[in-house]
Design a protein around this motif. Structure first.
Motif, PDB file in Angstrom:
ATOM      1  N   THR A  95       0.813  -1.222   0.000  1.00  0.00           N
ATOM      2  CA  THR A  95       0.000   0.000   0.000  1.00  0.00           C
ATOM      3  C   THR A  95       0.843   1.267   0.000  1.00  0.00           C
ATOM      4  O   THR A  95       0.297   2.360   0.105  1.00  0.00           O
ATOM      5  CB  THR A  95      -0.926   0.013   1.225  1.00  0.00           C
ATOM      6  OG1 THR A  95      -0.129  -0.083   2.405  1.00  0.00           O
ATOM      7  CG2 THR A  95      -1.923  -1.134   1.177  1.00  0.00           C
ATOM      8  N   ALA A  96       2.165   1.140  -0.098  1.00  0.00           N
ATOM      9  CA  ALA A  96       3.030   2.324  -0.060  1.00  0.00           C
ATOM     10  C   ALA A  96       2.807   3.188  -1.302  1.00  0.00           C
ATOM     11  O   ALA A  96       2.616   2.681  -2.404  1.00  0.00           O
ATOM     12  CB  ALA A  96       4.494   1.899   0.031  1.00  0.00           C
ATOM     13  N   ARG A  97       2.831   4.513  -1.084  1.00  0.00           N
ATOM     14  CA  ARG A  97       2.690   5.464  -2.184  1.00  0.00           C
ATOM     15  C   ARG A  97       3.783   6.507  -2.080  1.00  0.00           C
ATOM     16  O   ARG A  97       4.173   6.886  -0.982  1.00  0.00           O
ATOM     17  CB  ARG A  97       1.335   6.179  -2.103  1.00  0.00           C
ATOM     18  CG  ARG A  97       0.165   5.248  -2.345  1.00  0.00           C
ATOM     19  CD  ARG A  97      -1.121   5.897  -1.886  1.00  0.00           C
ATOM     20  NE  ARG A  97      -2.256   5.014  -2.180  1.00  0.00           N
ATOM     21  CZ  ARG A  97      -3.173   5.277  -3.115  1.00  0.00           C
ATOM     22  NH1 ARG A  97      -3.108   6.390  -3.794  1.00  0.00           N
ATOM     23  NH2 ARG A  97      -4.144   4.433  -3.340  1.00  0.00           N
ATOM     24  N   PHE A  98       4.209   7.002  -3.218  1.00  0.00           N
ATOM     25  CA  PHE A  98       5.304   7.969  -3.240  1.00  0.00           C
ATOM     26  C   PHE A  98       4.966   9.083  -4.217  1.00  0.00           C
ATOM     27  O   PHE A  98       4.301   8.851  -5.221  1.00  0.00           O
ATOM     28  CB  PHE A  98       6.610   7.291  -3.667  1.00  0.00           C
ATOM     29  CG  PHE A  98       6.940   6.076  -2.832  1.00  0.00           C
ATOM     30  CD1 PHE A  98       7.574   6.207  -1.624  1.00  0.00           C
ATOM     31  CD2 PHE A  98       6.555   4.820  -3.270  1.00  0.00           C
ATOM     32  CE1 PHE A  98       7.854   5.095  -0.846  1.00  0.00           C
ATOM     33  CE2 PHE A  98       6.832   3.693  -2.501  1.00  0.00           C
ATOM     34  CZ  PHE A  98       7.481   3.841  -1.283  1.00  0.00           C
TER      35      PHE A  98
ATOM     36  N   ASP B  51      13.404  11.096  -9.868  1.00  0.00           N
ATOM     37  CA  ASP B  51      14.583  10.705  -9.093  1.00  0.00           C
ATOM     38  C   ASP B  51      14.238  10.584  -7.614  1.00  0.00           C
ATOM     39  O   ASP B  51      14.730   9.688  -6.923  1.00  0.00           O
ATOM     40  CB  ASP B  51      15.707  11.725  -9.289  1.00  0.00           C
ATOM     41  CG  ASP B  51      16.350  11.598 -10.665  1.00  0.00           C
ATOM     42  OD1 ASP B  51      16.132  10.566 -11.329  1.00  0.00           O
ATOM     43  OD2 ASP B  51      17.070  12.523 -11.061  1.00  0.00           O
ATOM     44  N   GLU B  52      13.392  11.490  -7.117  1.00  0.00           N
ATOM     45  CA  GLU B  52      12.993  11.415  -5.707  1.00  0.00           C
ATOM     46  C   GLU B  52      12.214  10.138  -5.443  1.00  0.00           C
ATOM     47  O   GLU B  52      12.416   9.469  -4.428  1.00  0.00           O
ATOM     48  CB  GLU B  52      12.137  12.637  -5.335  1.00  0.00           C
ATOM     49  CG  GLU B  52      12.952  13.910  -5.211  1.00  0.00           C
ATOM     50  CD  GLU B  52      12.062  15.151  -5.109  1.00  0.00           C
ATOM     51  OE1 GLU B  52      12.618  16.214  -4.822  1.00  0.00           O
ATOM     52  OE2 GLU B  52      10.844  15.055  -5.327  1.00  0.00           O
TER      53      GLU B  52
ATOM     54  N   VAL C 172      11.639   4.729  -3.306  1.00  0.00           N
ATOM     55  CA  VAL C 172      11.294   3.334  -3.575  1.00  0.00           C
ATOM     56  C   VAL C 172      12.475   2.422  -3.247  1.00  0.00           C
ATOM     57  O   VAL C 172      12.288   1.329  -2.713  1.00  0.00           O
ATOM     58  CB  VAL C 172      10.846   3.149  -5.038  1.00  0.00           C
ATOM     59  CG1 VAL C 172      10.714   1.674  -5.395  1.00  0.00           C
ATOM     60  CG2 VAL C 172       9.513   3.858  -5.265  1.00  0.00           C
ATOM     61  N   GLY C 173      13.677   2.877  -3.548  1.00  0.00           N
ATOM     62  CA  GLY C 173      14.848   2.079  -3.218  1.00  0.00           C
ATOM     63  C   GLY C 173      14.942   1.814  -1.727  1.00  0.00           C
ATOM     64  O   GLY C 173      15.190   0.680  -1.291  1.00  0.00           O
TER      65      GLY C 173
ATOM     66  N   LEU D  58      14.821  -6.452  -0.236  1.00  0.00           N
ATOM     67  CA  LEU D  58      15.805  -6.464  -1.315  1.00  0.00           C
ATOM     68  C   LEU D  58      17.134  -5.913  -0.802  1.00  0.00           C
ATOM     69  O   LEU D  58      17.153  -4.994   0.016  1.00  0.00           O
ATOM     70  CB  LEU D  58      15.324  -5.594  -2.485  1.00  0.00           C
ATOM     71  CG  LEU D  58      14.027  -6.003  -3.158  1.00  0.00           C
ATOM     72  CD1 LEU D  58      13.775  -5.113  -4.365  1.00  0.00           C
ATOM     73  CD2 LEU D  58      14.063  -7.448  -3.587  1.00  0.00           C
ATOM     74  N   THR D  59      18.224  -6.475  -1.277  1.00  0.00           N
ATOM     75  CA  THR D  59      19.527  -5.936  -0.906  1.00  0.00           C
ATOM     76  C   THR D  59      19.981  -4.878  -1.895  1.00  0.00           C
ATOM     77  O   THR D  59      20.839  -4.069  -1.610  1.00  0.00           O
ATOM     78  CB  THR D  59      20.582  -7.051  -0.828  1.00  0.00           C
ATOM     79  OG1 THR D  59      20.572  -7.765  -2.063  1.00  0.00           O
ATOM     80  CG2 THR D  59      20.251  -8.018   0.297  1.00  0.00           C
ATOM     81  N   GLU D  60      19.396  -4.916  -3.077  1.00  0.00           N
ATOM     82  CA  GLU D  60      19.677  -3.884  -4.069  1.00  0.00           C
ATOM     83  C   GLU D  60      18.459  -3.760  -4.963  1.00  0.00           C
ATOM     84  O   GLU D  60      17.604  -4.648  -4.990  1.00  0.00           O
ATOM     85  CB  GLU D  60      20.907  -4.216  -4.893  1.00  0.00           C
ATOM     86  CG  GLU D  60      20.756  -5.490  -5.686  1.00  0.00           C
ATOM     87  CD  GLU D  60      22.007  -5.817  -6.486  1.00  0.00           C
ATOM     88  OE1 GLU D  60      21.901  -6.622  -7.420  1.00  0.00           O
ATOM     89  OE2 GLU D  60      23.073  -5.266  -6.180  1.00  0.00           O
ATOM     90  N   VAL D  61      18.390  -2.657  -5.689  1.00  0.00           N
ATOM     91  CA  VAL D  61      17.264  -2.439  -6.586  1.00  0.00           C
ATOM     92  C   VAL D  61      17.711  -2.781  -8.004  1.00  0.00           C
ATOM     93  O   VAL D  61      18.529  -2.073  -8.577  1.00  0.00           O
ATOM     94  CB  VAL D  61      16.783  -0.978  -6.505  1.00  0.00           C
ATOM     95  CG1 VAL D  61      15.605  -0.766  -7.447  1.00  0.00           C
ATOM     96  CG2 VAL D  61      16.388  -0.636  -5.074  1.00  0.00           C
TER      97      VAL D  61
END
Ligand SMILES: [Zn+2]
Length: 56
Positions: A14-17, A22-23, A28-29, A38-41
């Motif tokens: 349910t997260a929203r940004f 770039d922000e 999200v990262g 995740l350890t990396e994107v």
């Protein structure tokens, strides 16, 4: 300004940004490493996020 719903890429989240591309990618990262384990994107995820962004 763009906005992104994580649920468009990760069903059930349910997260929203909001912000510039770039922000949003930076947020999200952090969210993906903190909340999705995740350890990396990976580049595929960055592409999916960019594709799912909507004008805000
Ligand atoms: Zn999420």
């Amino acid at each position: 300004m763009k906005r992104f719903r994580c649920g468009d890429v990760v069903p059930g989240c349910t997260a929203r940004f909001e912000g510039s591309e770039d922000e949003i990618l930076a947020q999200v990262g952090a969210h993906a490493t903190r909340d999705h384990g995740l350890t990396e994107v990976p580049p595929e995820l960055v592409q999916a996020v960019r594709a799912a962004m909507q004008p805000a």
